[in-house]
Design a protein around this motif. Structure first.
Motif, mmCIF file in Angstrom:
data_model
loop_
_atom_site.group_PDB
_atom_site.id
_atom_site.type_symbol
_atom_site.label_atom_id
_atom_site.label_comp_id
_atom_site.label_asym_id
_atom_site.label_seq_id
_atom_site.Cartn_x
_atom_site.Cartn_y
_atom_site.Cartn_z
ATOM 1 N N ALA A 1 0.703 -1.350 -0.012
ATOM 2 C CA ALA A 1 -0.010 -0.165 -0.014
ATOM 3 C C ALA A 1 0.688 1.361 -0.102
ATOM 4 N N VAL A 2 2.076 1.246 0.585
ATOM 5 C CA VAL A 2 2.960 2.466 0.765
ATOM 6 C C VAL A 2 3.639 2.831 -0.697
ATOM 7 N N GLU B 1 1.827 1.774 -3.821
ATOM 8 C CA GLU B 1 0.754 2.026 -4.542
ATOM 9 C C GLU B 1 0.160 3.094 -4.358
ATOM 10 N N LEU B 2 -0.215 3.422 -3.198
ATOM 11 C CA LEU B 2 -0.977 4.746 -2.861
ATOM 12 C C LEU B 2 -0.068 6.010 -3.512
ATOM 13 N N VAL C 1 -0.429 6.190 -7.048
ATOM 14 C CA VAL C 1 -1.909 7.026 -7.275
ATOM 15 C C VAL C 1 -1.721 8.203 -6.908
ATOM 16 N N LEU D 1 0.093 8.894 2.339
ATOM 17 C CA LEU D 1 -1.432 9.065 2.933
ATOM 18 C C LEU D 1 -1.741 10.465 3.140
ATOM 19 N N TYR E 1 -2.917 -3.898 -6.864
ATOM 20 C CA TYR E 1 -4.075 -4.183 -6.634
ATOM 21 C C TYR E 1 -4.945 -2.623 -6.346
ATOM 22 N N LEU E 2 -4.307 -1.542 -5.838
ATOM 23 C CA LEU E 2 -4.814 -0.499 -5.411
ATOM 24 C C LEU E 2 -5.500 0.677 -6.709
ATOM 25 N N ALA E 3 -4.664 0.648 -7.631
ATOM 26 C CA ALA E 3 -5.045 1.658 -8.456
ATOM 27 C C ALA E 3 -6.653 1.707 -8.866
ATOM 28 N N LEU F 1 -9.367 2.933 -6.468
ATOM 29 C CA LEU F 1 -9.396 4.432 -6.325
ATOM 30 C C LEU F 1 -9.648 5.076 -7.661
ATOM 31 N N PRO F 2 -10.272 6.435 -7.346
ATOM 32 C CA PRO F 2 -10.484 7.245 -8.737
ATOM 33 C C PRO F 2 -8.944 7.493 -9.407
ATOM 34 N N HIS G 1 -9.147 -0.358 1.871
ATOM 35 C CA HIS G 1 -8.279 -0.363 0.866
ATOM 36 C C HIS G 1 -6.727 -0.475 1.219
ATOM 37 N N ILE G 2 -6.586 0.546 2.315
ATOM 38 C CA ILE G 2 -4.900 0.420 2.653
ATOM 39 C C ILE G 2 -4.552 -0.728 3.551
ATOM 40 N N GLY H 1 -3.403 -3.973 1.923
ATOM 41 C CA GLY H 1 -1.928 -3.874 1.460
ATOM 42 C C GLY H 1 -0.791 -3.383 2.421
ATOM 43 N N LEU H 2 -1.035 -3.573 3.811
ATOM 44 C CA LEU H 2 0.011 -3.508 4.597
ATOM 45 C C LEU H 2 0.705 -4.845 4.994
#
Lengths: 529, 529
Positions: free
Chosen positions: A110-111, A113-114, A117, A369, B37-39, B42-43, B63-64, B67-68
């Motif tokens: 998540a770190v 991929e977010l 994004v 985040l 997985y994340l994109a 999310l918008p 969502h987060i 992914g941690l």
């Protein structure tokens, strides 16, 4: 500290933070502590036995608060703003809870991929060319600071340039010949930035171990770097056998928020296609959220990287410097320590991003985040009104200054909410004398004007400095000064969440009162002589 | 978000963090999401209109969280730990509220001064030589990561070495001759680290733009760098006209937590007094809180810098890497961009510290707060019991492994809670065959033993890798593997706040079950052939 103790401590901390924010205008913006104030107040070693939070928390207000300079204060008009916001703080709290030195994707997907994004969100919000989005060969990465981003790009630029030169000489990577020759060529590399570029380019050259040379950006060009001056420096380098490999162009220089002549520069650099061009938009880049500024990004397709700090003007607590590159391979091929024979298209294609190869440090915090929380909490509309409001208040301040030509002269601006002014010295008699040729030695007439100008500049610098120092020493507002091409000037920029028209008007009043005081004193002295 | 909304949002975030921590053991330690997985969740762009926190917060769990990878999980036994704690989170929250890019003292005196105070606390707590405290010529500074600390020291070491060489040649700083010669000499510089040193030394050499060479640290030396091997490399450099300028020595290597032979190394370096020696104690340095480990610091008086991450084993959320130098002037003279003629004894005496000159980036966060909160909340006694408990649990794990010599062989450890093991292959028949000379070609007898060893190693590597991958793919515990001098090995280190004996025992059970499964399958295959 167990869960219940944490709950209580956290509630108390939150109340203190709310109280801090609500009472900001009543505090002195600039800390008044003397150097070394803190050590005598604290023990010389860590305690042996645990202390409860009820014993720790009071030290925040007793010992830390007095030593804070309040960057969120409505009277903070110094440097550039460094803003925070409640949503950003919440994200930082989550980030601390989810702590991980996320040096690769697997460490916490998540770190990574977010980050991809939200940096695509930022790139689009700022109107950057598509090349800087992650879907192609480019992409964004969060660095700690704009200076770190510059150092990273310079190292990558150095390696790219040396690699190209060595390949053109027919050498093979990994051979002793390659290494030898690389050492020789490295000594010829020169990094460039305009005179007005932030000093971090010069520091980046130290880190990268190369020479640095500056490009003139004089007052007559509005302190912008132009194609003409850049060409002169590039050609001088060529004549001297030096190899320019990197150039910082600025969207908003530190002193005056000047914007370099991007299109001209891109035109000149067609003849120097190996030079890495980095756009340092640390502060003013935030204004690109406004459509009326996005024409500035058109030239970026010719450049290699762009950096803007969310932690300056965009309500995200330090650190959140957003670096975008046109070809991520330029970073990873320099900074990845995975040998080239182990690299694969799988990684390069962006299916899995290992941001450690986009930066100097290995580990990384979950900084995406807070950008995510801020973008969602304000929305693009909210950020646009926020920035527009500051720009309008900057225009208001400028108009107030223009209304007092007897006291102030505008050196530059308003630009991105920044106005740079000087105080007008009251020595009309002396200046006229100095400017008027003396019939006794007419031969020197031509020398007189520059002397007079120098004297005028000297006088202006002296009174401007005096006004500046007096204003800051009294502590109601906090501003910064700077010497721009020999002119001592005062910078005023008000752009945080607590900025309001009344504070702008009051800051102007303070400047007027102080200037009148200083100039009045000068006149009194003058008439006494 | 106004104060009341912040209060409510913060309370909700705090409850979520508490719930997260309390339910950690029920979660899968290693995230199981696929790349990318994340994109899709999310918008593709930031929203135009603001969203309330009630709309943002649910996305954390939705969502987060999936992914941690949970570094605080009791079954996280991979890499090295990266711990956080409630006091550390609270400090991070305050830091976000007081945000400032504190690039100089004036930007917020408390940020600088608290850093000096707490780093002196840390230096004393770890039993570092007095030279590393701020009262003399040394001092500490918080860097983001141990790798960043290494890059900073390498740049400083490079400049110090070149400066000394150029001065010895009688050249004068600032002249073209100096610059020319500097470029030539730079190409001869070599950074050194042992084979087992963390790869960040190699990366630091890229950043600094110098060569890198590794010093052998073979199994027979316990993977430690010895004086003998270092001397060989130094002498080889000399013969080849290369100039070693920097050396990383390790207190706890990444693969096996080996400790280099500090006294021997210091002895050898008497003949190379210009080499900057940096002690990388990123993880294991935390054990220096225990008096029984502090004899290790005696040799540090001969070295230039030491770095230990509070964010690994000491309950402080990432990032908090504590770098100490014996002479702060070595850093500032390389990294300050204030020209030498503007430097003054006032600044150099330490009356005012500008930490920007101790690091690559310009701005800095208020990271001292979290170290302060953690040291006070746990006390030195608390941190000692914390570390000692993990070391004892590491010994327990080691004793369990030793009890099953049929399945496991201990490669190294227990060292600083880390045990490194291999799985023992069950191919007695094949191995005996391979080791026994074939009478048909007795001439090759001598070649047979190494082949057999190679085969044994190959077999061991194969089963160890299979066990490792199976354990991680099942996801109950998360461990890492590594190849140490050709041996594929599994590293197990459990050292966070949730570590408990029952999890250690369960991890061992999993390893036993999985090894038996893999080895049994091998036997079944073997008998089928």
């Amino acid at each position: 500290m167990n869960s219940q103790q944490f709950r209580e401590a956290a509630h108390a901390a939150i109340e203190e933070i709310i109280e801090y924010n609500e009472t900001l205008p009543t505090r002195r913006v600039l800390s008044a502590v003397p150097p070394g104030y803190l050590a005598p107040l604290l023990p010389t070693t860590a305690p042996h036995t645990p202390e409860p939070f009820s014993q720790i928390q009071p030290d925040i207000s007793a010992h830390i608060m007095p030593g804070l300079t309040h960057w969120q204060h409505p009277n903070f008009m110094a440097f550039f703003p460094a803003t925070t916001s409640y949503p950003s703080m919440l994200a930082e709290l989550y980030s601390a809870a989810f702590t991980a030195p996320a040096f690769n994707w697997l460490c916490s997907p998540a770190v990574t991929e977010l980050e991809t994004v939200v940096l695509d969100w930022v790139a689009q919000m700022l109107g950057l060319p598509e090349e800087f989005l992650s879907k192609g060969e480019g992409g964004g990465v969060i660095q700690g600071t704009a200076s770190e981003a510059i150092a990273v790009c310079m190292v990558a630029a150095r390696e790219r340039m040396l690699g190209r030169m060595l390949e053109r000489e027919g050498l093979k990577e990994g051979t002793e010949e390659w290494e030898e020759r690389k050492g020789e060529l490295r000594g010829r590399l020169v990094a460039l930035g305009s005179e007005q570029a932030h000093s971090s380019t010069q520091k980046g050259a130290i880190v990268a171990g190369t020479r640095y040379r500056s490009v003139p950006a004089p007052r007559e060009d509005g302190f912008r770097m132009t194609g003409g001056h850049l060409r002169e420096v590039l050609e001088r380098c060529k004549r001297e056998g030096k190899v320019p490999y990197y150039l910082t162009v600025s969207l908003g220089t530190t002193s005056t928020c000047a914007v370099d002549a991007f299109e001209e520069i891109a035109g000149v650099l067609k003849e120097w296609p190996d030079v890495w061009v980095h756009v340092d938009a640390a502060y003013a880049g935030a204004a690109l959220v406004l459509p009326e500024y996005q024409h500035l990004t058109k030239a970026f397709v010719h450049f290699d990287s762009f950096d803007m700090n969310m932690h300056k003007w965009l309500l995200t607590n330090f650190d959140a410097s957003c670096l975008f590159v046109r070809r991520r391979h330029d970073l990873t091929s320099a900074l990845s320590i995975t040998p080239s024979y182990l690299r694969n298209t799988f990684s390069d294609s962006g299916l899995v991003t290992d941001y450690r190869d986009w930066q100097i440090p290995l580990g990384r915090r979950f900084r995406a985040l807070k950008i995510w929380f801020v973008l969602r909490s304000y929305g693009i509309d909210g950020l646009q009104s926020y920035i527009r409001n500051h720009i309008e208040l900057g225009e208001l301040f400028h108009s107030l200054v223009k209304g007092r030509p007897d006291l102030f002269s505008v050196l530059t601006g308003p630009a991105f909410a920044l106005t740079v002014i000087t105080v007008v010295p009251k020595r009309p008699q002396q200046m006229r004398n100095a400017s008027k040729p003396d019939p006794r030695h007419e031969a020197f007439t031509n020398d007189f004007t520059p002397d007079a100008e120098k004297q005028a500049l000297f006088d202006a610098n002296a009174v401007t400095k005096e006004v500046y120092e007096l204003v800051n020493s009294r502590g109601e507002i906090f501003i910064t000064s700077g010497v721009v091409n020999g002119t001592y000037a005062i910078r005023i920029v008000s752009a945080n969440a607590n900025t309001e028209e009344k504070y702008i008007r009051r800051a102007f009043e303070i400047l007027v009162e102080t200037a009148e005081e200083v100039l009045g004193k000068g006149e009194a002295n003058g008439s006494a002589n």
